[in-house]
Structure formats: structure tokens, C-alpha cells
Design a protein around this motif. Structure first.
Motif, PDB file in Angstrom:
ATOM      1  N   GLU A 196       0.823  -1.204   0.000  1.00 33.43           N
ATOM      2  CA  GLU A 196       0.000   0.000   0.000  1.00 33.43           C
ATOM      3  C   GLU A 196       0.860   1.257   0.000  1.00 33.43           C
ATOM      4  OE1 GLU A 196      -3.703  -2.006   2.543  1.00 33.43           O
ATOM      5  OE2 GLU A 196      -2.294  -0.603   3.485  1.00 33.43           O
ATOM      6  N   ASP A 204      -3.200  10.576  -4.360  1.00 24.49           N
ATOM      7  CA  ASP A 204      -3.944   9.791  -3.367  1.00 24.49           C
ATOM      8  C   ASP A 204      -4.266  10.602  -2.117  1.00 24.49           C
ATOM      9  OD1 ASP A 204      -4.002   7.483  -4.927  1.00 24.49           O
ATOM     10  OD2 ASP A 204      -2.039   6.827  -4.221  1.00 24.49           O
ATOM     11  N   ARG A 223      -5.323   2.597  -2.525  1.00 27.80           N
ATOM     12  CA  ARG A 223      -5.887   1.909  -3.686  1.00 27.80           C
ATOM     13  C   ARG A 223      -5.399   0.474  -3.845  1.00 27.80           C
ATOM     14  NH1 ARG A 223      -3.847   3.736  -7.947  1.00 27.80           N
ATOM     15  NH2 ARG A 223      -2.195   4.975  -6.992  1.00 27.80           N
ATOM     16  N   ARG A 236     -10.136  -0.910  -1.539  1.00 35.07           N
ATOM     17  CA  ARG A 236      -9.834   0.508  -1.375  1.00 35.07           C
ATOM     18  C   ARG A 236     -10.412   1.000  -0.053  1.00 35.07           C
ATOM     19  NH1 ARG A 236      -9.737   3.853  -6.939  1.00 35.07           N
ATOM     20  NH2 ARG A 236      -8.770   2.282  -8.287  1.00 35.07           N
TER      21      ARG A 236
END
Length: 398
Positions: A196, A204, A223, A236
Motif C-alpha cells: 500500500e 492519493d 488503492r 480501497r
């Protein structure tokens, strides 16, 4: 429709080195079988790698009698010396999936092997000699644990002086070291898994209307979360920022450090780039953590995932709601989050002290209340004449 085996091994066509050729065709068919379930390419490659490893260990092929329970025991015993229990169980599961595919009559590999080689062992793995998944957590107790406050201080505390030393010496590693500080701060400060964090991009980050003090870094859209199951897409989630010091570190990195990776090339939006103009890999992520762990002289058992355990523990100790913590780290069940939590002795001692103090305070308050009530009763009695007290407890005569 013919089975998969008939599509790979065409009748009437001679095969050079038939043993090795058909073995490779079984792996190709097994790969197609997994791709039909939309499994990740890396998962398919890793399973094929395990099957090849067992084939080399056996010095024989799956349709031969050498593939038996004794082979499986020997191979598992060798692996048990090298890998953790959970990893060994994963290897055994990969091998079992291949053998289940190979033995399924619908794919016709048993028929092809009998026609070509005159034998098919039909061996399948059983729970009798495989690692059993008896509980949800199978990791190393000493490794997958939160870092203590002293360990966290040592890990991050030695990074800034090392960055300054490298910069003063003109060492090219100073830029990567500064990136590492932001990378591991993000991993810890937002409770991320290795993948991640490694795959983050600058877009993001999110604003949150109710957290204006954090500006552009009030939330992080993850994501590449862990999939819910095989063949499922990455989960997510939105992680809300909770620590101002972590936000400040990320802000400084984005404004001053990260742009230096793009002085002579277009910005590709990667959050943690490398000097080779690519996103940092998960393997390099591990290597960088190991580098800083060794400089801090911390135990070898610690891994980047320990930062995620530490994040969960610190939130619980700070008094955050359990469901909030579960959603922050992307767990489906609160029981999984509980596995990550290991409250420190100082915190537990503090809670016991608070309970004892509260109990003592409640006892004192009750004693004072009784004393006040008795004092009021004494005052009432002293205000009455002696004759008025006679028969006060009896009902009036009719």
C-alpha cells in the motif's frame, strides 16, 4: 469439448522429450486455469515455481510413483527449516491446488499420462501431513508485533542525523535517505501495508472539510489494499490523518525532497520514486527498512509490517474507538484488528491506576455522602424537644 490436456497434447504429433514437454504443458494448463479465475500473474508464477521446485526435489514427474506422501514429508521438512509456518502452509496449498487440477478427470491429464507413460500416481495432499490452519494468526510472535516507544524513537530518531551526515559528505544516498524518512513515516502514520505504501501516488492525498488544519494531507486514499479473496481486486479505503507530526513530515517531503527526483525528468506522480526513475519495489522497501533497522540496532525479527501493528496499538492506547481503528486499517472484522494490538505495560499500568483511583474516589464520595446524611439527621434530632421523640416510630392511635 475436449479436456485441457487434449488441447495441449495433440494426438498423432510426436513430442521431443515427452516427460519434460508434458510437464510444462500441465503447468501451462494450470496457469490458464488460474487466469480464468482472474488471479494475479505473480500468484500464478509463484505457484508454478513451487511445483517446479518439488519436481526438481523429487527428480521425477507428478504422474510417477515417486510423487507420494514420503516425498511430500521430506520436501516439507526441508522447507520448514527455511521459512515460517504460514509460508510453508502457503507452499503446501499451492502444490495441493496443482495436484487437484492435475488429477481432475475433466481436464483429461490422467488419461493422457496413462496413454503416454502408462502410469499416473493420482497423488493428492491431505490434512494428515500438511500444516493445519488451526487459528487465524500464524505469524511469528516475536516478529509481527508493535514496536515499543523506545524502539520507535530509536528507529526514527537516528534517521535525521544520518541524512545530515550523508548530505554533509556529499553522498548521493542522502536523497534516498530523506525519501525513506517520509516513506516509513507514512507507513507508520497511516497504518499501511508494505504494498500500500510502495504504490502510493501524489494524487492519493485528500482534503477533509472538518480537518482544515491538515490541508491537502487530511486523508489518504489507499488503492492497493489486500484483496478480499483470490481473484478479487485490491480493496480501497480512505485513511483519515490523525497525527499532526506525520502530516508535517509528509508536507516537507512533498515540497522540498520529492521534487529533487524530477529535476531532469517529467513528474510521473509516484509518491516514493527511486533514482532509477521508477516506483520503489516491495523488495527494495524491505531492504531499506532492514538498512535503518540495523543502523538503529533493533532486533532482526522486526519487519515493515510491525509499523502497522504499532499504528493500531497507539490508536487504541490514545482512546480511539475500536470500529474507527478497524476501518482505518481496512480490516473486515474487529477480531483481526485485535490481533494487531499489544498494549504497552505503561499503558496497562496507567489504566489499572486510573481504575483504582476512580474506585477509591467513589468510595470516598460514598463515605462523605453517608457522613453528610448522618450529620443532617443529628441536626434534625437536636432541634426537636425530648417529648416529641417519644412514639415517633409508632402509628397514631385511632
Amino acid at each position: 469439448m475436449p479436456g485441457v490436456a487434449r488441447l495441449h497434447v495433440v494426438e498423432g504429433v510426436s513430442i521431443l522429450r515427452p516427460q519434460a514437454a508434458i510437464f510444462e504443458k500441465t503447468l501451462k494448463g494450470f496457469g490458464d486455469h488460474q487466469r480464468a479465475r482472474h488471479l494475479a500473474p505473480e500468484t500464478i508464477r509463484s505457484r508454478a515455481r513451487i511445483v517446479r521446485q518439488v519436481q526438481a526435489f523429487a527428480d521425477g514427474y507428478p504422474w510417477e510413483p515417486v510423487w507420494n506422501h514420503a516425498l511430500f514429508d521430506r520436501w516439507s521438512a526441508v522447507q520448514a527449516k527455511r521459512v515460517t509456518t504460514s509460508t510453508l502452509r502457503g507452499y503446501q496449498g499451492d502444490l495441493a491446488l496443482y495436484l487437484a487440477y492435475l488429477s481432475d478427470p475433466a481436464y483429461e491429464w490422467p488419461q493422457v499420462c496413462m496413454e503416454t507413460f502408462g502410469t499416473f500416481a493420482g497423488f493428492a495432499l491431505r490434512d494428515l501431513n500438511a500444516v493445519r490452519h488451526a487459528q487465524e494468526y500464524m505469524g511469528q510472535p516475536s516478529g509481527n508485533r508493535p514496536l515499543s516507544r523506545a524502539e520507535i524513537k530509536k528507529f526514527f530518531g537516528q534517521m535525521d542525523p544520518e541524512i545530515k551526515r550523508l548530505r554533509a559528505a556529499g553522498h548521493k544516498g542522502a536523497l534516498a535517505a530523506a525519501r525513506d524518512l517520509a516513506m516509513f513515516t507514512t507507513t507508520y502514520g497511516w497504518g499501511l501495508r508494505r504494498r500500500e505504501a510502495a504504490r502510493l501516488e501524489t494524487h492519493d492525498w485528500r482534503r477533509q472539510a472538518k480537518l482544515p488544519e491538515f490541508g491537502d494531507y487530511a486523508g489518504l486514499a489507499v488503492r492497493w489494499g489486500k484483496p478480499a479473496g483470490p481473484g478479487q481486486p485490491p480493496k480501497r479505503r480512505m485513511v483519515i490523518s490523525v497525527w499532526p507530526w506525520a502530516v508535517q513530515t509528509v508536507r516537507l517531503y512533498m515540497e522540498r525532497i520529492r521534487p529533487q527526483f524530477y529535476l531532469d525528468r517529467p513528474d510521473d506522480g509516484v509518491m516514493f520514486p527511486t533514482e532509477r526513475e521508477e516506483m520503489i519495489s516491495e523488495r527494495a522497501f524491505n531492504q531499506r527498512f532492514q538498512h535503518w533497522r540495523e543502523l538503529a540496532e533493533l532486533p532482526e525479527c522486526l519487519s515493515p509490517h510491525c509499523l502497522r501493528h504499532t499504528y493500531v496499538t497507539r490508536l487504541i492506547e490514545a482512546g480511539y474507538d475500536g470500529q474507527f481503528v478497524t476501518e482505518q486499517v481496512g480490516h473486515s472484522h474487529a477480531a483481526t484488528t485485535a490481533i494487531y494490538t499489544a498494549l504497552s505495560s505503561d499503558f496497562k499500568n496507567l489504566k489499572v491506576r486510573e481504575f483504582l483511583d476512580a474506585a477509591e474516589e467513589a468510595q470516598l464520595a460514598a463515605a462523605f455522602t453517608r457522613a453528610d446524611a448522618e450529620a443532617e439527621m443529628d441536626d434534625d434530632f437536636s432541634d426537636q424537644a425530648p417529648g416529641e421523640l417519644v412514639g415517633a416510630g409508632r402509628p397514631k392511635e385511632m
